[in-house]
Design an enzyme around this catalytic site. Structure first.
Site, PDB file in Angstrom:
ATOM      1  CE  LYS A  26       5.540  -0.262   9.200  1.00  5.20           C
ATOM      2  NZ  LYS A  26       4.557  -1.233   9.698  1.00  5.20           N
TER       3      LYS A  26
ATOM      4  N   GLY B  15       0.837  -1.196   0.000  1.00  8.13           N
ATOM      5  CA  GLY B  15       0.000   0.000   0.000  1.00  8.13           C
ATOM      6  C   GLY B  15       0.870   1.242   0.000  1.00  8.13           C
TER       7      GLY B  15
ATOM      8  CG  ASP C 137      -2.774  -6.145   8.321  1.00  8.98           C
ATOM      9  OD1 ASP C 137      -3.439  -6.663   7.401  1.00  8.98           O
ATOM     10  OD2 ASP C 137      -2.029  -5.165   8.152  1.00  8.98           O
TER      11      ASP C 137
END
Length: 424
Positions: A166, A148, A260
């Site tokens: 990240k 994403g 997730d």
């Protein structure tokens, strides 16, 4: 001011000490003045006056020397004490920072330490300039994976310390804090280790231990198309992920649902050991509320979660089953059939997973004909159970783990002892 306070009593003492001398001198002077009226002792009076002047001068010199000596001594003591206090504070600060920052002690850079509000564990705060320099201004050549709007970069701080950085979603502060909170408290060999974080304007960054082989998604669906992942390695990756989930569900206090789990959140080190990452949506098992925002990625979401918003540990088991199917088939969880139509991996694979004659044909070509068919049937059966539409039919992750460990060779952390060549 402190020095003046120390010096004042000595000055008063010195004045008190010299006062009798001056008083005696004054008395003698008055006496001599009184005797000046007698004409017969003028010579004696002169001699006494000269002696008196010498005594006064000597007394004043002695007092001045004493005062100067005391002043210099106090000045020396004050500076010495001030220096010792500064050294003590510096050593104390160094000790505290060394204790907190053992994991990144090799980084010769400015790192501050703080505690997130109402969190128990401390994590490092990285300067943005440090991350920028370590990633070569976040150059695309340092990208290790994307999911994403989240991008993971390789960061080279010095010859002793590399890490993964990240860049998180700028509008997801709650998820950012949630991940920092969970990862700073959870310690497990199959859960990624957080090194610190950085907040720069609207940007949010998380710094993890470096996983040299990137994400499982990149390995399976990237340019290499799974060519580095042999059958034994794929089984070991599945076992590692199952161990991480078992820890979260069974051993962490309180139990945690990841929410997730997907191949892009499974990272591989230089030896292809797998570690679970991305805890932005993780929550305590049983803490679900009516207005909770639905999270996760299409293709990995359990049916009951999509239809009714029901979330349990079996939701993670379903997502694990999808990852297991990815390892078996090499296909993505959602395949683009036409411009507007997608087919889920589960709906495509289920009819063939239960047909032993068709099962070998749906395997990833990289691993086809490289395993014992009995082992393949067992793994396929586990995958089928994990992706059952009814949550009660799915096994606990502990049962999944115990079913897979005997299929992994001993040298890879399992219990399988290969005594003869693998047959297909």
């Amino acid at each position: 001011m402190n020095l003046l306070v120390l010096f004042l009593p000595v000055w008063v003492l010195s004045i008190s000490f010299s006062s009798p001398i001056l008083h005696a001198a004054s008395s003698i002077s008055l006496s001599q003045n009184a005797q000046a009226e007698s004409p017969g002792i003028q010579e004696v009076r002169t001699v006494h006056h000269q002696n008196l002047n010498k005594r006064i001068l000597i007394a004043l010199v002695a007092c001045s020397a004493l005062l100067v000596g005391v002043f210099l001594f106090l000045l020396y003591v004050w500076f010495g004490r001030h220096k010792n206090l500064r050294c003590s504070k510096s050593k104390s600060q160094e000790t505290i920072e060394a204790a907190k920052g053992e994991t990144i002690s090799s980084v010769n850079a400015k790192l501050n330490y703080s505690k997130m509000a109402d969190k128990k564990s401390s994590v490092a705060i990285f300067d943005y300039q440090l991350l920028e320099a370590a990633t070569n201004s976040f150059n695309t050549s340092n990208i290790m994976g994307e999911s994403g709007s989240r991008i993971v970069y390789r960061a080279h701080f010095d010859e002793h310390f590399q890490a993964a950085v990240k860049k998180a979603d700028s509008d997801a502060d709650r998820e950012f804090e949630n991940e920092v909170s969970w990862l700073s408290k959870i310690q497990h060999q199959n859960i990624i280790k957080i090194m610190g974080y950085c907040i720069h304007g609207e940007s949010r960054f998380l710094v993890y231990e470096l996983m040299e082989n990137g994400s499982l998604e990149t390995q399976l669906h990237g340019p290499n198309r799974g060519s580095s992942l042999t059958w034994p390695l794929r089984l070991r990756i599945a076992v590692d992920v199952a161990r991480a989930l078992e820890y979260l569900h069974e051993h962490n206090n309180p139990p945690v649902v990841h929410r997730d789990l997907k191949s892009s959140n499974v990272f591989l080190d230089s030896n292809f050991n797998a570690k679970l990452s991305d805890f932005g949506f993780a929550m305590v098992l049983g803490m679900q509320h009516k207005n909770m925002k639905m999270s996760g990625t299409l293709g990995y979401l359990a049916p009951e979660y999509i239809s009714h918003g029901k979330l349990t540990d079996k939701s993670d088991v379903y997502a694990f089953g999808v990852v297991l199917l990815e390892l078996l088939t090499g296909k993505k969880p959602m395949e683009n059939m036409t411009s507007n139509q997608y087919q889920s991996l589960v709906s495509w694979a289920m009819p063939q997973l239960t047909d032993r004659s068709k099962l070998p044909s749906i395997l990833d070509p990289v691993i086809r004909d490289t395993m014992d068919l009995k082992h393949l049937y067992q793994v396929a059966a586990v995958a089928v159970l994990c992706v059952q539409s009814e949550p009660s039919y799915r096994p606990l992750i502990t049962d999944v783990l115990h079913s897979l460990i005997p299929l992994v060779p001993v040298e890879l952390g399992g219990s399988l002892r290969v005594t003869e060549p693998i047959s297909s």
